[in-house]
Scaffold this motif. Sequence first.
Motif, short mmCIF file in Angstrom:
data_model
loop_
_atom_site.label_atom_id
_atom_site.label_comp_id
_atom_site.label_asym_id
_atom_site.label_seq_id
_atom_site.Cartn_x
_atom_site.Cartn_y
_atom_site.Cartn_z
N ASP A 43 42.22 44.82 -2.60
CA ASP A 43 43.75 44.29 -2.89
C ASP A 43 44.06 43.66 -4.11
OD1 ASP A 43 43.90 45.27 -0.19
OD2 ASP A 43 43.46 43.10 0.88
N LYS A 45 46.78 41.35 -6.28
CA LYS A 45 47.89 40.35 -6.30
C LYS A 45 48.45 40.10 -7.76
CE LYS A 45 50.90 37.28 -4.96
NZ LYS A 45 52.21 37.90 -4.13
N GLU A 49 53.84 42.56 -7.93
CA GLU A 49 53.70 43.46 -6.48
C GLU A 49 52.10 43.09 -6.24
OE1 GLU A 49 53.53 47.52 -7.80
OE2 GLU A 49 51.93 47.77 -8.54
N ASN A 50 52.03 43.67 -4.81
CA ASN A 50 50.67 43.71 -4.15
C ASN A 50 50.25 45.16 -4.10
OD1 ASN A 50 51.03 41.05 -3.94
ND2 ASN A 50 51.37 40.80 -1.59
N VAL A 82 53.87 45.19 8.60
CA VAL A 82 54.94 44.89 7.58
C VAL A 82 56.13 44.87 8.14
CG1 VAL A 82 55.86 44.83 5.45
CG2 VAL A 82 53.29 45.07 5.57
N GLY A 85 57.43 42.24 10.52
CA GLY A 85 57.09 40.90 10.03
C GLY A 85 56.02 40.14 10.09
N ARG A 86 54.78 40.88 10.61
CA ARG A 86 53.74 40.17 10.90
C ARG A 86 52.85 40.31 9.46
NH1 ARG A 86 54.25 42.13 16.35
NH2 ARG A 86 53.52 44.03 15.60
N LYS A 87 52.85 41.05 8.67
CA LYS A 87 52.26 41.38 7.58
C LYS A 87 53.01 41.39 6.23
CE LYS A 87 48.22 41.71 9.39
NZ LYS A 87 47.37 42.89 9.44
N THR A 88 52.56 41.01 4.98
CA THR A 88 53.15 41.06 3.84
C THR A 88 53.17 42.29 3.18
OG1 THR A 88 52.14 38.86 3.35
CG2 THR A 88 53.27 40.06 1.44
N SER A 89 54.37 42.76 2.58
CA SER A 89 54.41 44.23 2.00
C SER A 89 53.59 44.42 1.00
CB SER A 89 55.73 44.48 1.58
OG SER A 89 56.17 45.51 1.10
N VAL A 90 52.97 45.62 1.07
CA VAL A 90 52.25 45.99 -0.13
C VAL A 90 52.31 47.48 -0.56
CG1 VAL A 90 50.15 44.27 0.38
CG2 VAL A 90 50.20 46.97 1.30
#
Length: 403
Positions: A43, A45, A49-50, A82, A85-90
């Motif tokens: 991953d 960061k 962006e992710n 995502v 709403g439970r995870k961050t967008s990647v």
Amino acid sequence: MSNREATDTIIGYFYQFDHSISKLLELNRIDDYITIEGIEDIDIKTIDENTAIQCKYYAKTEYNHSVIAKPIRLMLEHYKEVKNGRKTSVNYYLYGHYKSGQDKLILPLTKNFLKEKFLTYKKDKITYYHHNELNLLDKDLDDFITKLTLDINALNYDAHLENILKMLEVQFNCSRFEAEHFYYNNALKVIKEIATKNDVTERVISKKDFLNEIDKRQLLFDEWFVRFKGKKKLLSNLRKEYFTNLNTSPFERFFLIEIDKTNYLRSELKELIFFISKKWSNISKREPIPFCPYIYVHNISESALIELKKDLQRENFKFVDGFNFQGASFSKRSICITANYENQIKIKIVNKIEYLDLIIDETSKTKEIYQFYRQKPYFNLDNASIKHVSIQYENLNDLKEII
């Protein structure tokens, strides 16, 4: 598992390690970071962006959609998290190398191709539609595709490694040998150690920390690097880089050798001393500037060192250690005496590590220090004018293949 399968598996691991290394080196900002084995294999960061990267290496396998279908389904599951709403967008990136069959993948990817080739599958004769199970609509799949990059024409292992070594040469302004044996070697160790952490928060490293970690001009005998090079080839490379000279210059050479005091043979240590003396001494009448090396044995007990000296004396092997008579104090002038044909001094034994700085300061000749250690270096020298090479090693007999 056959030897061929084991080799293929190891190369696959190296390819993933190398991809982590290359992604770290390619980061634009020093504070950008990657997570190893996070959402995917890597991953990334950054401020912008992710990105979650899945990396595969199948140099002997034809590409088929089924090979990457499961990773894509897992990415889609993350996308659903995502959306809820439970995870961050990647962004999702699947990177792979295959022997052939790349033409089967039609790009740009469409939602119908995604559904048919990757999201529809059979298990126990039952057909599953993964997008339906996740309650995702066509518009969701279109959005997912905008975040997904598929690259199944990735560089092969050798070309990938070549790119990394070139980047390391530029990053550290170093030679190819140094890029490979110092910085890449250290990089493998750093990535391997991070990848084995249980807590995902401990598998995060910034470009800044990574560069600091690998910026060590000492050669590790790391198991992964040994597998990468092959032990025989590694020892040969070290000998070629540091110890192969057509004409041996009359320098003051110091060989610092750490032993495992609970598991070594005095006979092997003695043979190594003879070997070093024979190769790195010249006290013949014809030599205008005669010389012989210094040897310091780290971790040897006082009594064991005395027994070693007794053996050398019994075999009429002439040495000095800086002590002129019983009860005398250490004399740096005495140990720095010039070896020659008349006195037949073949080696200079340094009894204690504290004497090294005294001897180095005393002699005015060009000096070279070769430190061989088992776990970590034990002698530090803050003097840029003196060549100081630190090499990790496994067995005493290996040193004869290097020196």
